[in-house]
Design an enzyme around this catalytic site. Sequence first.
Site, PDB file in Angstrom:
ATOM      1  N   LYS A  55     -37.113 -63.279   1.803  1.00 50.08           N
ATOM      2  CA  LYS A  55     -37.135 -62.477   3.038  1.00 50.08           C
ATOM      3  C   LYS A  55     -37.459 -61.019   2.728  1.00 50.08           C
ATOM      4  CE  LYS A  55     -33.625 -65.120   5.625  1.00 50.08           C
ATOM      5  NZ  LYS A  55     -32.295 -65.013   6.255  1.00 50.08           N
ATOM      6  N   GLU A  98     -37.644 -64.076  12.080  1.00 54.99           N
ATOM      7  CA  GLU A  98     -38.348 -65.150  12.782  1.00 54.99           C
ATOM      8  C   GLU A  98     -37.853 -65.283  14.217  1.00 54.99           C
ATOM      9  OE1 GLU A  98     -38.036 -66.319   8.389  1.00 54.99           O
ATOM     10  OE2 GLU A  98     -36.753 -65.422   9.918  1.00 54.99           O
ATOM     11  N   GLU A 152     -28.632 -75.885   0.499  1.00 49.96           N
ATOM     12  CA  GLU A 152     -28.314 -74.468   0.614  1.00 49.96           C
ATOM     13  C   GLU A 152     -26.886 -74.220   0.153  1.00 49.96           C
ATOM     14  OE1 GLU A 152     -30.226 -71.772   3.731  1.00 49.96           O
ATOM     15  OE2 GLU A 152     -28.176 -71.914   4.480  1.00 49.96           O
ATOM     16  N   HIS A 186     -41.663 -98.991   4.860  1.00 48.77           N
ATOM     17  CA  HIS A 186     -43.116 -99.086   4.710  1.00 48.77           C
ATOM     18  C   HIS A 186     -43.702 -97.811   4.109  1.00 48.77           C
ATOM     19  CE1 HIS A 186     -43.774-102.905   6.938  1.00 48.77           C
ATOM     20  NE2 HIS A 186     -42.601-102.575   7.460  1.00 48.77           N
ATOM     21  N   LYS A 198     -26.927 -64.415  14.983  1.00 42.64           N
ATOM     22  CA  LYS A 198     -25.620 -63.755  14.920  1.00 42.64           C
ATOM     23  C   LYS A 198     -25.776 -62.237  14.921  1.00 42.64           C
ATOM     24  CE  LYS A 198     -22.659 -65.379  11.918  1.00 42.64           C
ATOM     25  NZ  LYS A 198     -21.905 -65.607  10.653  1.00 42.64           N
ATOM     26  N   GLY A 213     -24.082 -70.267   8.791  1.00 38.00           N
ATOM     27  CA  GLY A 213     -25.115 -70.779   9.680  1.00 38.00           C
ATOM     28  C   GLY A 213     -25.230 -72.286   9.677  1.00 38.00           C
ATOM     29  N   ARG A 214     -25.185 -72.892   8.492  1.00 35.26           N
ATOM     30  CA  ARG A 214     -25.350 -74.349   8.405  1.00 35.26           C
ATOM     31  C   ARG A 214     -24.098 -75.104   8.815  1.00 35.26           C
ATOM     32  NH1 ARG A 214     -25.422 -71.704   3.764  1.00 35.26           N
ATOM     33  NH2 ARG A 214     -23.963 -72.171   2.075  1.00 35.26           N
TER      34      ARG A 214
END
Length: 560
Positions: free
Chosen positions: A523, A216, A368, A399, A210, A282-283
């Site tokens: 960060k 990153e 979050e 399993h 954004k 964001g999420r």
Amino acid sequence: MSAPIDPTATSAWSELTAHKDGFAPDLREWFESDPQRVERFSFGLADLHVDLSKNLVTDEILASLVSLAEQTGVAERYAAMLAGEHINTTEDRAVLHTALRRPAGATPALVVDGQNIDDDVQEVLGRIDAFAEGVRSGEWRGVTGKKVTHVVNIGIGGSDLGPVMIYEALKPYADAGIEARFVSNIDPTDMAQKTADLDPETTLFIVASKTFTTLETLTNARLARDWLWAELSKRGAINDDEASRTNAVAHHFIAVSTALDKVEAFGIDPKNAFGFWDWVGGRYSVDSAIGTSLAIALGPDVFRELLAGFHAVDEHVRTQPLAENVPVLMGLLNVWYSTFLGAQSHAVLPYAQQLHRFAAYLQQLTMESNGKSVRWDGTPVTTDTGEVFWGEPGTNGQHAFYQLIHQGTRLIPADFIAFANPAYPLADGGRDVHALFLANFLAQTKALAFGKTAEEVEAEGTTGALVAARTFAGNRPTTSIFAPALTPNVLGQLIALYEHITFTQGVIWGINSFDQWGVELGKQLAQQIAPAIEGDAEATATQDASTRALLAYYHSHRAS
């Protein structure tokens, strides 16, 4: 914005505390004595059939939970969110991800802070549709004139988890011969492996950030740009000069960002940037321009169907009374388990390999959002909050970790998700493999609910110490979610279901589910430590003793 209501001060909380005291659930007895339990505790939500009957609740407990939602203002806060009130208090923002999936022409128009939100959303969607069609048809081509065959989405967090989850879930709908890949980790391995076998002449990169400042994402974007220039130059496809490199970026990079000046400085034409707004967390952003990679690989029509599924659940939450409101009820059950019965984690177990990234997506959405210890007015929370969400698809989990859910000492509520029709109907010696798969889905929820008594074990011939080992206590709560098939619309419904479950819990606990300050400190410290990693003695001296020791280990073992 008014102060949150303290849930522990409500009469419903007192009722639930009384229910908890001496609570001894007995699903076997409840089912035997109440033939209508399944019907009463099953609900329809758009295309989803949701069976809550195997949860550890009675009618009285559920009624008290609904009262808790009423007394803490869940419906009122949802209405405030839809109206564009600034319920994200720490950032003074509206929360309008639901506006991203409102259909074109919805009335009345949504106007917030003097801005017609519907017009803004539809304008961006229209541009995404047109661009996606251009790439899919071959109208948009790489610098050497070749059609795009691979799209690489570069993002992290909400700019990655949503798109990759949906792409994996809806791969059967990818019909244009375009494969999507996703790079998120700053570990250089991620970029190296994702580009290792790509043809630079047919690859399109989408840089999703954004602000166009995410460390990153921008690092990976520069690595991708360097890779493109090097590979094209190696083939003689471009000259080694600035004009040629700029032209290559213009043909092979687009952006999802609102920082058009930074986009242009990177070399991307601003007309090939698709924006979204600060009221999209964001999420909660996969149904915004963050989904551009999906519109390209799966098609604009599939993306619109996905949005329609989201909207169907939004409307259910808006219009249904709390006692029949499926996301609200599921959120209330989570509060019952985590806050009253002490559950610390929640398993999500899709019986669909296509949803193998669904649990990872939900981890960001839920943890979050609700991993908070202060309320939206800055005061401390009055209850435990949040749960650890986790899971794996299918029989794989059976399993691996189902042992803990069946016979462990911890209470782990679990959501089971399945589909009547598979994407790939296959047979083994004439047997429908999907039917065998679903037999496991049904068997697991039955076993968790009803268990197996010592008498039943002994009746099978087991004796001695083995009896206890083969006894299952049961009363392990599950919710079953069934749908006809994993279509784009159904997937949108599933995602929105969990969005609103998360919202409900946040309101009950009085927290702001739409900020994430806990993400920021690491960060900031990484930026401070980076010079020390690179050998700056002054930066190293400012670190704590443990960090200095770890830096020393790194420097002594890093190959030159």
